[in-house]
Design an enzyme around this catalytic site. Sequence first.
Site, PDB file in Angstrom:
ATOM      1  N   ASN A  34     -10.171  -0.225   0.154  1.00 47.56           N
ATOM      2  CA  ASN A  34      -8.717  -0.061   0.136  1.00 47.56           C
ATOM      3  C   ASN A  34      -8.187  -0.625  -1.182  1.00 47.56           C
ATOM      4  OD1 ASN A  34      -5.962  -0.287   0.486  1.00 47.56           O
ATOM      5  ND2 ASN A  34      -6.085  -1.185   2.534  1.00 47.56           N
ATOM      6  N   HIS A  39      -3.222   7.346   2.423  1.00 50.15           N
ATOM      7  CA  HIS A  39      -3.661   6.035   1.934  1.00 50.15           C
ATOM      8  C   HIS A  39      -5.071   5.774   2.451  1.00 50.15           C
ATOM      9  CE1 HIS A  39      -3.994   1.903   0.991  1.00 50.15           C
ATOM     10  NE2 HIS A  39      -3.781   1.472   2.219  1.00 50.15           N
ATOM     11  N   CYS A  42       0.816  -1.229   0.000  1.00 46.93           N
ATOM     12  CA  CYS A  42       0.000   0.000   0.000  1.00 46.93           C
ATOM     13  C   CYS A  42       0.844   1.271   0.000  1.00 46.93           C
ATOM     14  CB  CYS A  42      -0.965   0.007   1.181  1.00 46.93           C
ATOM     15  SG  CYS A  42      -2.066  -1.407   1.197  1.00 46.93           S
TER      16      CYS A  42
HETATM   17  O1  UT7 Z   1      -3.523  -0.844   3.749  1.00 46.06           O
HETATM   18  C1  UT7 Z   1      -3.231  -1.262   5.026  1.00 46.06           C
HETATM   19  C2  UT7 Z   1      -4.073  -2.463   5.202  1.00 46.06           C
HETATM   20  N1  UT7 Z   1      -5.022  -2.569   6.192  1.00 46.06           N
HETATM   21  C3  UT7 Z   1      -5.488  -1.675   7.080  1.00 46.06           C
HETATM   22  O2  UT7 Z   1      -5.126  -0.545   7.167  1.00 46.06           O
HETATM   23  C4  UT7 Z   1      -6.510  -2.187   8.034  1.00 46.06           C
HETATM   24  C5  UT7 Z   1      -6.184  -1.843   9.437  1.00 46.06           C
HETATM   25  N2  UT7 Z   1      -7.154  -2.342  10.382  1.00 46.06           N
HETATM   26  C6  UT7 Z   1      -8.439  -1.955  10.394  1.00 46.06           C
HETATM   27  O3  UT7 Z   1      -8.855  -1.159   9.577  1.00 46.06           O
HETATM   28  C7  UT7 Z   1      -9.325  -2.479  11.505  1.00 46.06           C
HETATM   29  O4  UT7 Z   1      -8.546  -3.153  12.451  1.00 46.06           O
HETATM   30  C8  UT7 Z   1     -10.429  -3.442  10.981  1.00 46.06           C
HETATM   31  C9  UT7 Z   1     -11.441  -2.648  10.171  1.00 46.06           C
HETATM   32  C10 UT7 Z   1      -9.801  -4.533  10.124  1.00 46.06           C
HETATM   33  C11 UT7 Z   1     -11.142  -4.096  12.151  1.00 46.06           C
HETATM   34  O5  UT7 Z   1     -11.663  -3.141  13.038  1.00 46.06           O
HETATM   35  P1  UT7 Z   1     -11.472  -3.336  14.622  1.00 46.06           P
HETATM   36  O6  UT7 Z   1     -12.253  -2.265  15.263  1.00 46.06           O
HETATM   37  O7  UT7 Z   1      -9.991  -3.388  14.874  1.00 46.06           O
HETATM   38  O8  UT7 Z   1     -12.198  -4.703  14.882  1.00 46.06           O
HETATM   39  P2  UT7 Z   1     -11.590  -6.093  15.428  1.00 46.06           P
HETATM   40  O9  UT7 Z   1     -10.637  -6.660  14.424  1.00 46.06           O
HETATM   41  O10 UT7 Z   1     -11.102  -5.850  16.799  1.00 46.06           O
HETATM   42  O11 UT7 Z   1     -12.864  -7.012  15.448  1.00 46.06           O
HETATM   43  C12 UT7 Z   1     -13.955  -6.753  16.281  1.00 46.06           C
HETATM   44  C13 UT7 Z   1     -14.966  -7.886  16.122  1.00 46.06           C
HETATM   45  C14 UT7 Z   1     -14.372  -9.283  16.226  1.00 46.06           C
HETATM   46  O12 UT7 Z   1     -15.302 -10.085  16.942  1.00 46.06           O
HETATM   47  P3  UT7 Z   1     -15.050 -10.436  18.490  1.00 46.06           P
HETATM   48  O13 UT7 Z   1     -13.728 -11.161  18.500  1.00 46.06           O
HETATM   49  O14 UT7 Z   1     -15.011  -9.105  19.189  1.00 46.06           O
HETATM   50  O15 UT7 Z   1     -16.224 -11.273  18.813  1.00 46.06           O
HETATM   51  C15 UT7 Z   1     -14.318  -9.760  14.806  1.00 46.06           C
HETATM   52  O16 UT7 Z   1     -14.436 -11.169  14.702  1.00 46.06           O
HETATM   53  O17 UT7 Z   1     -15.568  -7.818  14.818  1.00 46.06           O
HETATM   54  C16 UT7 Z   1     -15.522  -9.123  14.203  1.00 46.06           C
HETATM   55  N3  UT7 Z   1     -15.402  -8.943  12.771  1.00 46.06           N
HETATM   56  C17 UT7 Z   1     -16.449  -8.752  11.946  1.00 46.06           C
HETATM   57  N4  UT7 Z   1     -17.769  -8.705  12.187  1.00 46.06           N
HETATM   58  C18 UT7 Z   1     -18.593  -8.469  11.151  1.00 46.06           C
HETATM   59  C19 UT7 Z   1     -14.267  -8.896  12.024  1.00 46.06           C
HETATM   60  N5  UT7 Z   1     -14.574  -8.676  10.733  1.00 46.06           N
HETATM   61  C20 UT7 Z   1     -15.923  -8.577  10.675  1.00 46.06           C
HETATM   62  C21 UT7 Z   1     -16.836  -8.347   9.612  1.00 46.06           C
HETATM   63  N6  UT7 Z   1     -18.151  -8.282   9.902  1.00 46.06           N
HETATM   64  N7  UT7 Z   1     -16.433  -8.140   8.332  1.00 46.06           N
END
Ligand code: UT7
Length: 318
Positions: A275, A245, A112
């Site tokens: 993204n 980004h 990225c």
């Molecule tokens: O270009 C660089 C590449 N990537 C990035 O910049 C991404 C960086 N990270 C992020 O943007 C965020 O961390 C995410 C959007 C990926 C996730 O957001 P978060 O607030 O950090 O959520 P989390 O990973 O802590 O997940 C919270 C909950 C989890 O459930 P539990 O364990 O709390 O029960 C996940 O299993 O949300 C669940 N979850 C989902 N639920 C519904 C994860 N993905 C999904 C989904 N739909 N698509």
Amino acid sequence: MFSKIIATGSYLPAKILTNDELAQTVDTSDEWIRTRSGIRARRIAAADEQTSDLAVAAAREALAAAGVAAAEVDLIVVATTTPDMIFPSTACIVQDKLGARHAAAFDLQAVCSGFVYALSVVDRMVASGQYRHALVIGAEIYSRILNWQDRTTCVLFGDGAGAVLVSPSQTPGILATRLHADGSRRAILNVPGQVRHGVIEGDPHVHMDGPAVFKMAVQVMAEVCEETLAMAKLTAADIDWLVPHQANVRIIDATGRRLGVPAEKTIVTVAGQGNTSAASIPLALDTAVRDGRIRPGHVVQTVGVGGGFTWGSALIRW
Ligand code: UT7
């Protein structure tokens, strides 16, 4: 001699995949995706489209905007993580499809951060006086390296391409660039598969520790912006547009807050595109140039972050 961006272009595949449509095939919801990432929809390349096709479409727009013919292009650098094939480079395929027969061509792989890395390299090549019309293109088809059953990754990415044309200038256009990498953090975002003796070994899909990437991105993006501002003897108050980004609106907001750039001066395109990795910054630049927000004389702060781990910033005078 300096280098300057003289035109931009972009291309998005026609197919729109909304959050609601995704929620029919994987356990997620529009509400979760919107509130966690700011994404509402993403574009998906057609089966017969290759990364080079997206890149060529974006490049043609940039050349048309500049009134420069493909035959006048003497350098093509494509930043991509999703090349058409292992080799030759996507840039060589773009050179042929574009008819840019006098251009040197190579790919640059920094995930990225690829566009900022490529712009930094091309800035030096153009400022040296050796190249007159250089295309820097970010182009990606992430839809082909996503596991569409993995809700933690497949909801976040999309396909697209953006291009800029860089030419020599008597006045500074690229004011400062700064690049970083930390390969020891490669486990938090990668596609671990590889082709070995004709067989794919390991998983050829995106793996991501979302929260770890989130934390690292928020920490390093504002930092590297401060570095290029200091190199150019400017401050955040001098920034007309922050073009970060486009991975997650929460990361973009946090970067703006840390840097002290208000939301009204930040270009955000992630909602409709997801993204698009190396394509996200040139896509956002082209959007803001064409809608009249970025204008000649403006100071534009770009900042990329991604797999590697890599990050970098290019501070630009438009
Ligand atoms: O270009 C660089 C590449 N990537 C990035 O910049 C991404 C960086 N990270 C992020 O943007 C965020 O961390 C995410 C959007 C990926 C996730 O957001 P978060 O607030 O950090 O959520 P989390 O990973 O802590 O997940 C919270 C909950 C989890 O459930 P539990 O364990 O709390 O029960 C996940 O299993 O949300 C669940 N979850 C989902 N639920 C519904 C994860 N993905 C999904 C989904 N739909 N698509």
